[in-house]
Write an enzyme that holds these catalytic residues in place. Structure first.
Site, PDB file in Angstrom:
ATOM      1  CE  LYS A 196      -7.666  -8.235  -4.260  1.00 48.26           C
ATOM      2  NZ  LYS A 196      -8.011  -6.814  -4.358  1.00 48.26           N
ATOM      3  NE  ARG A 224      -3.927  -8.307  -0.711  1.00 50.25           N
ATOM      4  CZ  ARG A 224      -5.087  -8.245  -0.079  1.00 50.25           C
ATOM      5  NH1 ARG A 224      -5.259  -8.975   1.009  1.00 50.25           N
ATOM      6  NH2 ARG A 224      -6.065  -7.484  -0.499  1.00 50.25           N
ATOM      7  CG  HIS A 226      -1.418   4.363  -4.981  1.00 51.80           C
ATOM      8  ND1 HIS A 226      -1.254   3.505  -3.916  1.00 51.80           N
ATOM      9  CD2 HIS A 226      -2.559   3.977  -5.606  1.00 51.80           C
ATOM     10  CE1 HIS A 226      -2.241   2.624  -3.909  1.00 51.80           C
ATOM     11  NE2 HIS A 226      -3.044   2.886  -4.922  1.00 51.80           N
ATOM     12  CD  GLU A 248       0.571  -5.714  -0.048  1.00 51.23           C
ATOM     13  OE1 GLU A 248      -0.638  -5.470   0.056  1.00 51.23           O
ATOM     14  OE2 GLU A 248       1.360  -5.001  -0.656  1.00 51.23           O
ATOM     15  CG  ASN A 258       0.382  -3.466  -4.217  1.00 52.75           C
ATOM     16  OD1 ASN A 258      -0.811  -3.202  -4.130  1.00 52.75           O
ATOM     17  ND2 ASN A 258       1.073  -3.984  -3.217  1.00 52.75           N
ATOM     18  CE  LYS A 260      -3.495  -4.576   0.003  1.00 53.57           C
ATOM     19  NZ  LYS A 260      -2.517  -4.005  -0.941  1.00 53.57           N
ATOM     20  CG  HIS A 320      -7.421   3.331  -8.839  1.00 53.07           C
ATOM     21  ND1 HIS A 320      -6.259   3.640  -8.176  1.00 53.07           N
ATOM     22  CD2 HIS A 320      -7.508   1.969  -8.831  1.00 53.07           C
ATOM     23  CE1 HIS A 320      -5.665   2.518  -7.777  1.00 53.07           C
ATOM     24  NE2 HIS A 320      -6.408   1.497  -8.157  1.00 53.07           N
ATOM     25  CG  HIS A 332      -1.861  -0.384  -7.694  1.00 48.39           C
ATOM     26  ND1 HIS A 332      -1.992  -1.189  -8.806  1.00 48.39           N
ATOM     27  CD2 HIS A 332      -3.129  -0.184  -7.226  1.00 48.39           C
ATOM     28  CE1 HIS A 332      -3.277  -1.484  -8.983  1.00 48.39           C
ATOM     29  NE2 HIS A 332      -3.984  -0.885  -8.042  1.00 48.39           N
ATOM     30  CD  GLU A 375      -6.930  -2.280 -10.257  1.00 48.73           C
ATOM     31  OE1 GLU A 375      -6.144  -3.255 -10.228  1.00 48.73           O
ATOM     32  OE2 GLU A 375      -6.782  -1.279  -9.523  1.00 48.73           O
TER      33      GLU A 375
END
Lengths: 361, 361
Positions: free
Chosen positions: A227, A242, A253, A237, A246, A143, A266, A249, A185
């Site tokens: 991953k 996948r 975000h 995705e 997220n 990504k 983040h 997220h 993460e």
């Protein structure tokens, strides 16, 4: 040292992990016949700490080297910075076979990855992640993204690197807040797909936060393997697999957008997001309250914040509806069924969403 | 009407050709489940002539429609225009499933294709080409691009459309100079891979230039088939096969860059480029002088220019060395072995290159 392969047909690549991996850089790049000239995209902090070492490794092996330093913040993911970099790259790329090295954390990887993806419709890309977050997450999977004023990561491409060199020797110099951001993460990987890793984190939070070598190697390798397996099954995705990466997220975000990337890292933002998603899971009858409490407690163990301050609930909800993972007017969240098991759900009632968000505000 | 399939695995798509193809647009898009809202990128001329018709076809079928008009020139391929469009798209794309329609010629297709490729890491793209050049060449194959001040098409992506709707009913309104520009690409297809088409062009230049329906259908379909076959074998131009489609384009792009896209159409520029490449072929002992003369004569039959004026030879050579198809310091040209047969050659001596360029200056 260890080599983890990401199997994606003719886009397969190796992730080299462990202490001293960076010393193998030149030999690996030679083997890949990746080009003659490295264009290193980095930030001032990484350049100061490790720039000379990487340049010398490359130069000794006969590579041409050019370094581009970009700002050390989400600002580097602006279209302005991306095009400044691309033009600088184009102006230097004459009579050469240039490849890009993303040398830094997640922001550098996203920006440099985008540059490599679109310049000349794609030139070879190497990730040398220097933060825990980039090593466990963003350097693997292809990504790339830059931001728009309208929202985070709205412009980008799926573009796999040719190799990832993930040296934990970079990590001890990382500020503690950045270590914690990476840990968020790691908690994500454990929560969505590895109950064993979750227990390991519960038992080893202090060791990881103090950059204990053995603990770090264990979690970095484990996250990369998780991953790789997920990306192998759903690279772009498209199959809903996948998407579980997220977890946390969507809300995360939105918090980053609403706070203009200046208040929370983040990792901190997705810590809030994971808590909100876990509350949604409980309110939707999917997750046991006890598992939600375990997640909350683990996030607190890593000294990640559990309440965001001065955020407006309605603004947060509006920002979420710009999420590129939403489909039409339907919202979409990754929720937990248990520690280690995540699924995607759509059309979460606004009432549940609001209630979940209130627990982190 | 005819359907030509471009076979690219899960990226396969149909090219619908013939008169009235555009009337099928809504039904085809419904079948593809492509989204709810069309974001049409076009220019003022196409919008004025055909905008209402396309909007009405889409609206009647229940699609939301938003139109973005961009300048009618290579300027639309600037990073500034591309990002203006992306931001406009992002600001309108809330609670929708938006897809992009590139409605216009090659410039529109390149710009809109890039926008669709990178917005949200790729949203569905539909090409409705309205010029001969876009119908025979640029709408098929997935190349998207924008320009940098440093050179043409230096930023882009390989990104295939979901469908191409190529209606020859758009062509009679095309200015003659634009028809000729398309003819240059048609001559290219004939020269590199279809001696029969080359003969057809020799016999039917006048009919094609006057937009004779039958002649146009024949050449459009033939060119699309040739391109589909080549793209199927080498989608990302990695195997040296797709490269032959760049016959005439190395010199052509250099002429466009040096004249800032204001003096010659793309077709005129590649007409010069094909002549230069044919001269290189002869000088390298690969092509018969008679075949070179046939090409020169065919280009003249289509009233395409055979000599560029006021161009500096050294500037032209310098611009070529920025070509993204060059590898390191080696130059690379597509040359002819015969009418209908092209190969790629490297390291053309500068002396031969200069001599060939002098024949078009």
């Amino acid at each position: 040292m260890e080599t983890i392969t990401v199997n994606l047909g003719d886009r397969s690549y190796s992730v080299i992990t462990g202490e001293g991996a960076v010393d193998q850089t030149a030999a690996r790049l030679k083997n890949l016949r990746i080009g003659s000239d490295a264009y290193i995209i980095t930030n001032a902090v990484v350049e100061k700490l490790y720039g000379k070492r990487l340049r010398s490794i490359l130069k000794r092996a006969g590579f041409g080297v050019r370094v581009k330093v970009v700002p050390d913040s989400e600002r580097s993911k602006s279209m302005k910075t991306a095009f400044d970099v691309i033009r600088d790259l184009a102006s230097s790329d004459i009579n050469k076979r240039t490849f890009v090295i993303a040398f830094g954390g997640g922001v550098i990887g996203d920006c440099a990855g985008f540059v490599a993806a679109v310049y000349k419709r794609g030139i070879p890309l190497v990730h040398i992640p220097t933060t825990l977050l980039a090593q466990v997450d963003s350097s693997v999977g292809g990504k790339t993204a830059i931001d728009l004023p309208e929202g985070k990561n709205l412009v980008g491409a799926f573009y796999q690197p040719r190799i990832v060199i993930s040296d934990i020797a970079f990590l001890p110099s990382l500020p503690l807040r950045q270590v914690r951001a990476g840990c968020a993460e790691i908690i994500k990987y454990a929560a969505i797909s590895d109950a064993g890793l979750f227990s390991f984190l519960e038992q080893n939070a202090a060791a990881i936060l103090s950059a204990d070598r053995e603990a770090l190697v264990h979690v970095v390798n484990r996250c990369i393997r998780i991953k790789a397996k997920i990306v192998e099954k759903d690279e772009r995705e498209e199959k809903g697999l996948r998407t579980i990466l997220n977890f946390g997220h969507t809300v995360g975000h939105a918090i980053e957008t609403v706070t203009k990337y200046t208040v929370y890292t983040h990792g901190e933002a997705i810590a809030f997001g994971m808590l909100a998603a876990a509350e949604i899971s409980v309110a939707s009858g999917m997750l046991d309250k006890g598992d939600c409490a375990r997640l909350r407690s683990l996030i607190a163990d890593f000294a990640l914040p559990v309440r965001a301050k001065n955020l407006d609930l309605d603004k947060l909800i509006a920002a979420q509806y710009r999420d590129k993972k939403f489909s039409g007017s339907r919202n979409r969240f990754v929720v937990l069924k248990a520690i280690g098991t995540a699924v995607v759900t759509e059309d979460v009632p606004l009432q549940i969403l609001r209630k979940a968000l209130r627990t982190i505000l």
